[in-house]
Enzyme design. Structure first.
Site: not given
Ligand code: NAD
Length: 500
Positions: A187, A262, A296, A394
Site C-alpha cells: 500500500k 522504520e 528520515c 520531527e
Molecule cells: P505516515 O505514517 O503518515 O504514512 C505512511 C504510510 O502509512 C502511508 O501509506 C499511510 O497511508 C499509511 N498509514 C497511515 N495510517 C495508517 C494506519 N492506521 N494503518 C496502516 N497504514 C497507515 O507517514 P508519511 O507522512 O507518509 O511519511 C513521513 C514519515 O515517514 C516521517 O516521519 C519520516 O521520518 C518517516 N520515514 C522514515 C524512514 C526510515 O527509514 N526510518 C524513511 C522514510 C520516511
C-alpha cells in the site's frame, strides 16, 4: 512545459482511465471505493485521482497473495533471482520515467530522483543475487546431536510506504520480501501513488507470476488498517511516522503480526571545533536541504561547538540563503516543494513555534511568494536550545535547528535528549573522540566525517521511537523469513525412560 514533466504526465496517462485503482492477481483492478485527489506539489494542481480500496478489494488482494505463496516460496531461488534481476533491468530502462513521476507527485527534485530510480534497481539486483543463499542457516553441533538451522519465507506480507521517496523506499522492502519467497501486498502513500503502479507493472512485465506482488491504493485509516488487521498477512514492513507505527502495532496485535518499523527521526549532526570545517558545512547543508528536507535520516539538528558556533552559523546562513528553490523538474533546482498543503501547514507552523520558544530565524521561515506550489523557503533556526519544540519534534521539511554545545559530554547529552534515535553524524578529526561519541549516541546508525552514504549489506534502522528492526544485507531476510532448528541425533545418547 519541460520535457521531463511531459514524460511524467504521459506515464501517468498511460496507467489508464482515472481514477487509479489497484493491481492484484496479476491484473489491474478498477477502484470501487471513494476517490481522492492526487496533487502536483510543484504547481498545486490536481494530477488525477486514486481510489481507496473497498474492504472486498483488500480481501481479494490478500487472497491473491495467499494463493500465490505456496508456488512462489517453492520456486527455485535461482529462478526468483532471474526474475528479480529482470525487474532491475526494466527499472533501469525506465529510470527517467520513474524519476519524472517522483518529481510530479512527490515534488522531489530531478537531481536526486534520477539517482533514486537507479537505486531502486540496485535494491532489486542486490537481493536477487542473494536469493539463493536466503535459506542458509548455521550448523550448531553437540556431542549427541547435529543441529542445523534453515529459513523459510514467512508468508504473505504487507508493505506500507510513505511519500517522501516513494519508489526507492518501496523497492527497499519489496525486493528482499520477494527474494525471500514471500508474496506481497503493497500500500503506497496516498499522496504519491503513481510510481508504485509503475513498479508493479514493471515486475509483471519481467515475468513475476500473478498474485506474487499485489498493490492496493487508499488511505491509511481505511485500506492500510484493513491490510494490517488481515489474518492472512503474516508480517508488516512499515515506513512512516512513529505515531502510525504505534497504531499499526495495535492493529496487528490481535493476529500477532511480526512488524518491522522504520519511523521518524530528529537526527543530530555534531560538529567539533577540530572538524574539517568546509566538509562539515557541505554535509550539514546536504543532509537537511536535499530531498526537500523530507528525509528520515536528515540531520535536522546541528550541534556546533561553541567556539566555532558564530563562524559556522554565518557561513551556514549564506549557504541556506543561496539554495536554488524551484521547479522540481529543473536539474539545477536544489530544493523543491513540500508534498502536500497539509504537510506544508505543519512545516510552516514551526516558524512561530521557533520564535515563541526563543530561537532566532537566521534564514527563511516563510513560504516562497508568487507560486501556487507548496514551496517553503529553506529555513535555519539558530540559537536554539535542546528543550525547544524545534529541537525535539520531527519537522520533516527544509528546516534546520542549530544549537551550541560546550564539550564532548554536553554534545552527547544534547544529541541523545530526544525521543528519536535513527541516525547520528559526527564531525571531528580526533579518532578517539569519534569512537567515543559514536558509541555513546543512542541511534541505529552513525556516520563519522560523512553524510548518509548507504551501503546495502549494512544494517539500516533506528532505536527508541525511530523504529524496530533492521533492513539491509541478511537482516532483511531475517525479517521476511522464519528460522527453524532441526536436531538430528547421532544415536549416541540414551533417551530418558519413564513408566518403563
Ligand atoms: P505516515 O505514517 O503518515 O504514512 C505512511 C504510510 O502509512 C502511508 O501509506 C499511510 O497511508 C499509511 N498509514 C497511515 N495510517 C495508517 C494506519 N492506521 N494503518 C496502516 N497504514 C497507515 O507517514 P508519511 O507522512 O507518509 O511519511 C513521513 C514519515 O515517514 C516521517 O516521519 C519520516 O521520518 C518517516 N520515514 C522514515 C524512514 C526510515 O527509514 N526510518 C524513511 C522514510 C520516511
Amino acid at each position: 512545459m519541460t520535457d521531463k514533466r511531459a514524460l511524467a504526465l504521459s506515464a501517468v496517462a498511460k496507467l489508464g482511465a482515472a481514477p487509479l485503482g489497484h493491481f492484484y492477481g496479476g491484473v489491474s483492478v478498477p477502484g470501487e471505493g471513494t476517490p481522492f485527489d492526487v496533487l502536483e506539489p510543484g504547481t498545486g494542481g490536481v494530477i488525477g485521482q486514486a481510489c481507496d480500496a473497498s474492504e472486498a478489494q483488500v480481501n481479494a488482494a490478500v487472497a491473491a497473495a495467499h494463493d500465490a505463496f505456496p508456488a512462489w516460496s517453492a520456486t527455485p531461488a535461482t529462478e526468483r533471482r532471474k526474475i528479480l534481476n529482470r525487474v532491475a533491468d526494466l527499472i533501469e530502462a525506465r529510470a527517467d520515467e520513474i524519476a519524472a513521476v517522483e518529481c510530479l507527485d512527490a515534488g522531489q527534485c530531478w537531481r536526486f530522483m534520477s539517482k533514486a530510480a537507479i537505486r531502486g534497481a540496485e535494491n532489486f539486483r542486490f537481493f536477487a543475487d542473494r536469493a539463493p543463499s536466503a535459506a542458509d542457516g548455521q550448523a550448531l553441533p553437540t556431542a549427541d546431536h547435529v543441529n542445523f538451522t534453515t529459513r523459510k519465507a514467512i508468508g504473505p506480507v504487507a508493505v506500507i510506504t510513505p511519500w517522501n521517496t516513494p519508489f526507492m523506499l518501496s523497492t527497499w522492502k519489496i525486493a528482499p520480501a520477494l527474494a525471500a519467497g514471500c508474496t506481497v501486498v503493497h500500500k503506497p502513500a496516498e499522496w504519491s501513488p503513481y510510481s508504485a503502479r509503475l513498479l508493479i507493472e514493471i515486475a509483471h512485465e519481467a515475468g513475476l507470476p500473478a498474485g506474487v506482488f499485489n498493490a492496493v491504493n487508499g488511505l491509511g485509516e481505511t485500506t492500510g488498517k484493513r491490510l494490517t488487521e488481515h489474518k492472512d498477512i503474516k508480517a508488516i514492513a512499515f515506513v512512516g511516522e512513529s505515531s502510525t507505527g504505534s497504531a499499526i502495532m495495535r492493529q496487528g496485535s490481535e493476529t500477532l503480526k511480526r512488524v518491522h518499523f522504520e519511523l521518524g527521526g530528529k537526527n543530530p549532526v555534531i560538529v567539533f571545533d577540530d572538524a574539517d570545517f568546509e566538509s562539515a558545512l557541505d554535509a550539514v547543508v546536504f543532509m537537511i536541504y536535499s530531498l526537500n528536507g523530507q528525509r528520515c535520516t536528515s540531520s535536522s539538528r546541528v550541534l556546533i561547538q561553541r567556539n566555532i558556533y558564530d563562524r559556522f552559523i554565518a557561513r551556514l546562513t549564506e549557504r541556506v540563503n543561496n539554495l536554488k528553490v524551484g521547479d522540481p523538474f529543473d536539474p539545477a533546482t536544489e530544493v523543491g516543494p513540500l508534498v502536500h498543503p497539509r504537510h506544508f501547514a505543519k512545516v510552516a507552523s514551526f516558524a512561530d513555534i521557533a520564535q515563541q520558544g526563543g530561537a532566532r530565524i537566521a534564514a527563511g521561515g516563510a513560504p516562497v511568494e508568487g507560486t501556487s506550489g507548496f514551496f517553503y523557503k529553506p529555513t535555519l533556526f539558530a540559537d536554539a536550545t535542546q528543550s525547544m519544540r524545534i529541537a525535539q519534534e520531527e519537522i520533516f521539511g527544509p528546516v534546520l535547528t542549530a544549537i551550541a554545545f560546550d564539550d564532548e559530554a554536553d554534545a552527547i547529552r544534547q544529541a541523545n535528549d530526544v525521543e528519536y534515535g535513527l541516525a547520528g553524524y559526527v564531525w571531528t578529526n580526533d579518532l578517539g573522540r569519534s569512537l567515543r561519541v559514536s558509541e555513546a549516541l543512542d541511534v541505529g546508525m552513525v556516520w563519522v566525517n560523512s553524510e548518509n552514504v548507504r551501503h546495502l549489506p549494512t544494517p539500516f534502522g533506528g532505536v527508541k521511537s525511530s523504529g524496530i528492526g533492521r533492513d539491509g544485507g541478511d537482516w532483511s531476510f531475517d525479517f521476511y523469513m522464519e528460522t527453524k532448528n532441526i536436531a538430528l541425533a547421532r544415536g549416541t545418547h540414551s533417551v530418558p525412560r519413564m513408566g518403563a
